[in-house]
Design an enzyme around this catalytic site. Structure first.
Site, PDB file in Angstrom:
ATOM      1  CB  SER A  83      30.181  70.128 -35.853  1.00  0.00           C
ATOM      2  OG  SER A  83      28.776  70.048 -35.778  1.00  0.00           O
ATOM      3  CE  LYS A  86      28.278  72.758 -32.895  1.00  0.00           C
ATOM      4  NZ  LYS A  86      27.865  72.023 -34.093  1.00  0.00           N
ATOM      5  CB  SER A 141      28.887  68.466 -31.678  1.00  0.00           C
ATOM      6  OG  SER A 141      29.168  69.178 -32.848  1.00  0.00           O
TER       7      SER A 141
END
Length: 420
Positions: A83, A86, A141
């Site tokens: 993640s 991101k 997340s």
């Protein structure tokens, strides 16, 4: 020797190395030393070496303001980012919508989310602000929030393409994007170097900086798929170095940025902290020690060393925003000549597809201009002189045009008088 792109890709195992000669690869990758394996650091006499016992496969410590890399290990090794990817998603999409923009979620917005994904809890049929969605991305997340924003940006596929282009514009050539949320996908890789580049770019955006430093927030409720009303609920940032959750000591002065985990990537983390006016970024990818919370402990040790060594160590590289020669050849000039470098991107309307001539296309041109001339890079005297000269030329040209028009009018009047 600086490895060629092919060599670097083969050693990293990702198969997506940057293209070009060794010298161009080194330039785009922040310097030759960063392509060397093992720990790279050059502290002054009397300054300790970087901490031993850091088990991460790859890590990097850099100055967010100057872009100088203080130390690194396997900076360009291509690894699954989880993640932390991101951050690139936010660099790409966040400037395109104002935080007050609202969007009613459809079934299509949530299609294709990977099994076992982290979710913030978005409900189909509910209307959310863009600010709500970004808190879902940064705090929880939430891959569901990512997919909604990706569909607002046009589609998941278009967003992946935009992210890949943004990475190249920032000089992040180790990154290959397959999914916008960082979910494990074959061939999806990044590096400690690229993640630091993404964080540095993001922290220049006030909304990015706010979201990534928020510890907790309320998330809107609504009716679920079974028609039951769900009250608004609290969400907490999953970055334990920020919140102090699960036995992790919060790091003093931490300003974000993003953590990640998948079974394939292991633990990954980008951590930025500010002390005495200096902001450092530490990126840590996949610690191997097996110790609980190792990614946070190792990032904290690297930040501690960085603040001690900053100003007393020779830079081993730099975070840059150089566009690769391959991208220049593919897309033409970095920007239209009359674009202002660093000009803010205009927010996109919800659901805009980004066709030619739209705000989306304008935004991409602005990104290219920003990549060509970073915001923190002062304008050279030559550039200023060129701008002044251009303005003078316009004034002179405009004056001559006015004189010409007046002359024509006078001649016509004289001709008319003679005709009478």
């Amino acid at each position: 020797m600086v490895p060629t792109a092919g060599t670097a890709a083969a050693e990293d195992g990702g198969g997506h190395g940057s293209q070009g000669s060794p010298s161009s690869v080194a330039m785009a990758g922040g310097g030759a030393l960063l392509f060397e394996s093992g720990v790279q650091a050059e502290p002054d006499a009397g300054v300790p070496d970087p901490p031993s016992g850091i088990s991460a496969l790859s890590w990097l410590v850099s100055d967010a303001t100057t872009g100088q890399v203080l130390a690194a290990k396997n900076a360009h090794r291509q690894l699954p980012p989880a993640s932390t990817l991101k951050t690139l998603f936010a660099d790409t999409v966040l400037p395109r919508f104002s935080r007050e923009t609202t969007h009613k979620v459809t079934d299509a917005d949530l299609a294709g989310i990977g099994a076992g994904s982290s979710l913030v809890g978005i409900q189909v049929g509910q209307t959310y602000t863009v600010a709500d969605l970004w808190r879902g991305v940064f705090l929880a997340s939430g891959n569901d929030a990512v997919h909604v924003l990706a569909h607002m940006n046009g589609s998941v596929a278009e967003t992946v393409s935009d992210m890949q282009a943004k990475a190249r514009m920032l000089g992040a050539n180790d990154t290959h994007v397959v999914s916008p949320d960082g979910y494990d996908a074959e061939g999806q890789v990044s590096s400690a170097y690229d993640l630091a580049v993404f964080a540095r770019a993001g922290l220049q955006n006030t909304d990015f900086a706010e979201y990534c430093s928020t510890k907790d927030a309320d998330f809107p409720g609504g009716y679920d798929a079974h028609g039951n009303y769900v009250q608004s609920f609290g969400i907490q940032n999953t970055n334990r170095l920020l919140t102090g959750a699960k036995g992790v000591t919060p790091y003093p002065g931490l300003v974000g940025v993003k953590n990640g985990y998948t079974t394939n990537a292991g633990n990954t983390l980008i951590a930025a902290a500010r002390h005495n006016g200096r902001t450092l970024i530490a990126t840590v990818m996949n610690p191997q020690s097996g110790i609980q919370n190792a990614v946070y402990d190792e990032a904290a040790k690297l930040l501690d060393w960085g603040f001690e060594a900053a100003g007393q160590t020779t830079s081993v590289g730099t975070l840059n925003t150089v566009r690769s020669a391959a991208l220049q050849d593919a897309t033409g000039s970095a920007a239209e000549p009359d674009r202002q470098a660093g000009q803010a991107e205009q927010p996109r309307a919800a659901g805009h597809t980004g066709s030619a001539g739209t705000p989306a296309a304008t935004g991409r041109a602005d990104e290219a201009a920003e990549a060509a001339t970073p915001r923190d890079q002062p304008v050279s005297p030559a550039s200023a002189k060129s701008s002044t000269t251009s303005a003078t030329a316009w004034y002179i040209g405009g004056g001559l045009a006015v004189v010409a028009v007046v002359s024509v009018v006078v001649l016509r009047r004289r001709h008319s008088a003679k005709a009478r």
